[in-house]
Enzyme design. Sequence first.
Site, PDB file in Angstrom:
ATOM      1  N   GLY A  12       0.829  -1.202   0.000  1.00 37.35           N
ATOM      2  CA  GLY A  12       0.000   0.000   0.000  1.00 37.35           C
ATOM      3  C   GLY A  12       0.864   1.253   0.000  1.00 37.35           C
ATOM      4  CB  SER A  14       0.467   3.204  -4.728  1.00 40.01           C
ATOM      5  OG  SER A  14      -0.650   2.568  -4.154  1.00 40.01           O
ATOM      6  CB  THR A  37      -4.311  -2.442  -6.201  1.00 38.62           C
ATOM      7  OG1 THR A  37      -4.595  -1.133  -6.676  1.00 38.62           O
ATOM      8  CG2 THR A  37      -4.679  -2.530  -4.737  1.00 38.62           C
ATOM      9  CG  ASN A  62      -5.496  -8.805  -4.153  1.00 42.27           C
ATOM     10  OD1 ASN A  62      -5.440  -8.388  -2.997  1.00 42.27           O
ATOM     11  ND2 ASN A  62      -6.511  -9.524  -4.609  1.00 42.27           N
ATOM     12  CE1 TYR A 154      -9.264  -0.110   8.299  1.00 41.92           C
ATOM     13  CE2 TYR A 154      -9.885   0.862  10.399  1.00 41.92           C
ATOM     14  CZ  TYR A 154      -9.007   0.777   9.332  1.00 41.92           C
ATOM     15  OH  TYR A 154      -7.892   1.579   9.294  1.00 41.92           O
TER      16      TYR A 154
HETATM   17  N1  LIG Z   1      -5.951   7.230   7.352  1.00 37.01           N
HETATM   18  C1  LIG Z   1      -6.159   6.956   8.616  1.00 37.01           C
HETATM   19  O1  LIG Z   1      -6.658   7.803   9.392  1.00 37.01           O
HETATM   20  C2  LIG Z   1      -5.787   5.640   9.187  1.00 37.01           C
HETATM   21  C3  LIG Z   1      -5.995   5.424  10.545  1.00 37.01           C
HETATM   22  C4  LIG Z   1      -5.636   4.206  11.102  1.00 37.01           C
HETATM   23  C5  LIG Z   1      -5.084   3.223  10.318  1.00 37.01           C
HETATM   24  N2  LIG Z   1      -4.899   3.442   8.993  1.00 37.01           N
HETATM   25  C6  LIG Z   1      -4.307   2.354   8.217  1.00 37.01           C
HETATM   26  O2  LIG Z   1      -3.160   2.808   7.525  1.00 37.01           O
HETATM   27  C7  LIG Z   1      -3.015   2.084   6.307  1.00 37.01           C
HETATM   28  C8  LIG Z   1      -2.924   3.069   5.138  1.00 37.01           C
HETATM   29  O3  LIG Z   1      -4.081   3.852   5.136  1.00 37.01           O
HETATM   30  P1  LIG Z   1      -4.285   5.089   4.137  1.00 37.01           P
HETATM   31  O4  LIG Z   1      -5.201   6.018   4.822  1.00 37.01           O
HETATM   32  O5  LIG Z   1      -2.963   5.538   3.677  1.00 37.01           O
HETATM   33  O6  LIG Z   1      -5.099   4.349   2.957  1.00 37.01           O
HETATM   34  P2  LIG Z   1      -5.309   4.789   1.433  1.00 37.01           P
HETATM   35  O7  LIG Z   1      -4.940   6.207   1.232  1.00 37.01           O
HETATM   36  O8  LIG Z   1      -6.704   4.365   1.116  1.00 37.01           O
HETATM   37  O9  LIG Z   1      -4.265   3.851   0.647  1.00 37.01           O
HETATM   38  C9  LIG Z   1      -4.412   2.462   0.656  1.00 37.01           C
HETATM   39  C10 LIG Z   1      -3.199   1.826   0.042  1.00 37.01           C
HETATM   40  O10 LIG Z   1      -3.326   0.399   0.098  1.00 37.01           O
HETATM   41  C11 LIG Z   1      -3.222  -0.139  -1.215  1.00 37.01           C
HETATM   42  N3  LIG Z   1      -4.077  -1.317  -1.296  1.00 37.01           N
HETATM   43  C12 LIG Z   1      -5.411  -1.407  -1.122  1.00 37.01           C
HETATM   44  N4  LIG Z   1      -5.840  -2.663  -1.284  1.00 37.01           N
HETATM   45  C13 LIG Z   1      -4.744  -3.409  -1.584  1.00 37.01           C
HETATM   46  C14 LIG Z   1      -4.524  -4.780  -1.899  1.00 37.01           C
HETATM   47  N5  LIG Z   1      -5.531  -5.664  -1.928  1.00 37.01           N
HETATM   48  N6  LIG Z   1      -3.261  -5.190  -2.176  1.00 37.01           N
HETATM   49  C15 LIG Z   1      -2.238  -4.318  -2.149  1.00 37.01           C
HETATM   50  N7  LIG Z   1      -2.374  -3.008  -1.870  1.00 37.01           N
HETATM   51  C16 LIG Z   1      -3.614  -2.561  -1.583  1.00 37.01           C
HETATM   52  C17 LIG Z   1      -3.641   0.982  -2.152  1.00 37.01           C
HETATM   53  O11 LIG Z   1      -3.104   0.764  -3.450  1.00 37.01           O
HETATM   54  P3  LIG Z   1      -3.687   1.559  -4.756  1.00 37.01           P
HETATM   55  O12 LIG Z   1      -3.106   2.921  -4.702  1.00 37.01           O
HETATM   56  O13 LIG Z   1      -3.208   0.767  -5.914  1.00 37.01           O
HETATM   57  O14 LIG Z   1      -5.187   1.561  -4.609  1.00 37.01           O
HETATM   58  C18 LIG Z   1      -3.032   2.171  -1.424  1.00 37.01           C
HETATM   59  O15 LIG Z   1      -1.647   2.252  -1.684  1.00 37.01           O
HETATM   60  C19 LIG Z   1      -4.225   1.155   6.203  1.00 37.01           C
HETATM   61  O16 LIG Z   1      -3.874  -0.127   6.677  1.00 37.01           O
HETATM   62  C20 LIG Z   1      -5.205   1.795   7.141  1.00 37.01           C
HETATM   63  O17 LIG Z   1      -6.118   0.867   7.654  1.00 37.01           O
HETATM   64  C21 LIG Z   1      -5.247   4.628   8.400  1.00 37.01           C
END
Ligand SMILES: NC(=O)c1ccc[n+]([C@@H]2O[C@H](COP(=O)([O-])OP(=O)(O)OC[C@H]3O[C@@H](n4cnc5c(N)ncnc54)[C@H](OP(=O)(O)O)[C@@H]3O)[C@@H](O)[C@H]2O)c1
Lengths: 247, 77
Positions: A12, A14, A37, A62, A154
């Site tokens: 993730g 990207s 992805t 994936n 989640y």
């Molecule tokens: N944002 C928050 O407030 C927050 C809080 C607590 C925890 N988190 C955790 O932090 C992590 C990152 O969150 P984020 O907010 O940065 O999320 P995000 O902006 O939605 O980015 C998600 C990332 O995961 C990749 N991804 C999604 N499904 C995948 C799969 N099946 N295989 C491989 N890669 C996959 C996406 O790739 P693509 O670009 O190709 O779609 C993207 O790079 C997550 O685990 C999330 O649960 C976030």
Amino acid sequence: MSVKDKVCVVTGGSRGIGLEICRRLVADGAKVALIGTREETAQNAVKELGATADQVKGYALNVADGTAVGEVFTQILSDFGQVDVLVNNAGITRDTLMMRMKEEDWDLVMAVNLKGAFNCTKAVMRPMMKLRKGRIINISSVVGLTGNAGQANYAASKAGLIGFTKSSAKELSSRNITVNAVAPGYIATEMTDAVSDAAREAFLSNIPLGRAGEAKEVAAMIAFLASDESAYITGQTFNVDGGLVMQ
Amino acid sequence: MSSTADKVIEVICEKLSVTADQCLPEAKFIDDLGADSLDTVELVMELEEQFNVTIPDEVSENILTVGDAIKFVEENA
Ligand SMILES: NC(=O)c1ccc[n+]([C@@H]2O[C@H](COP(=O)([O-])OP(=O)(O)OC[C@H]3O[C@@H](n4cnc5c(N)ncnc54)[C@H](OP(=O)(O)O)[C@@H]3O)[C@@H](O)[C@H]2O)c1
């Protein structure tokens, strides 16, 4: 901090927090294999990081697909020679009250968030065991500690990651491989942009530091846990949440 | 000893950092050759790779000595 020349795989990577983690690791001199992805999202992120092709490479994968994970990690090992650090950051949400939650919503979130971490950890275990060192960092969430209405799937996946972190830490400790979890609170990214204004207000009013976190503030914790300085820390969960959850 | 046995012993020596003369048939990986549970799993996986065999979990649980490993590979590879 000493991550210089270490090979770090960030799933993730990207977008969002993962991309900031990559940016920080690159700035600290690490080599980074970034996973998105799709080929397109991965390569765009590589471009955005602006490092040399020796330092950063992008891969489409994936993480829920165990066979594909095996293939891509074999490629990463052949491209970089070894893996020193794995950051299991790929994650998705399918939020809705449980009354309305479909079995597919549950399965998909579990498959990406929890099984994805298992698949990737399995893929780096043997090479790290051979090296007799390694760092694995799982991105959980404070929601995994507190629960949250509308996020049963989640929250369960993120709580699951904490048990997974502790078990892997115990299994791998004799090989000098540490496994820790980081639980971000409310971090401004596309994932949290999806939240309604009212929900955002309510959330922010509960944060002692009074603001949303920045992705680079999570990345700073990852850089420390990935470095040699964190050698005596394993099986722990670190909250980066502005004081939202105090244990 | 067969060449298969020699090869198995070679793998054991490499994985467990022991010498060939320690690898008596009755030598136990855990008690005699200093292996821990992860070592034995790694050893079984390495044998699977080197000899192109699949060792099911319920069989690998009973591969406790150098002799057990040699016997399994000789009979199945
Ligand atoms: N944002 C928050 O407030 C927050 C809080 C607590 C925890 N988190 C955790 O932090 C992590 C990152 O969150 P984020 O907010 O940065 O999320 P995000 O902006 O939605 O980015 C998600 C990332 O995961 C990749 N991804 C999604 N499904 C995948 C799969 N099946 N295989 C491989 N890669 C996959 C996406 O790739 P693509 O670009 O190709 O779609 C993207 O790079 C997550 O685990 C999330 O649960 C976030």
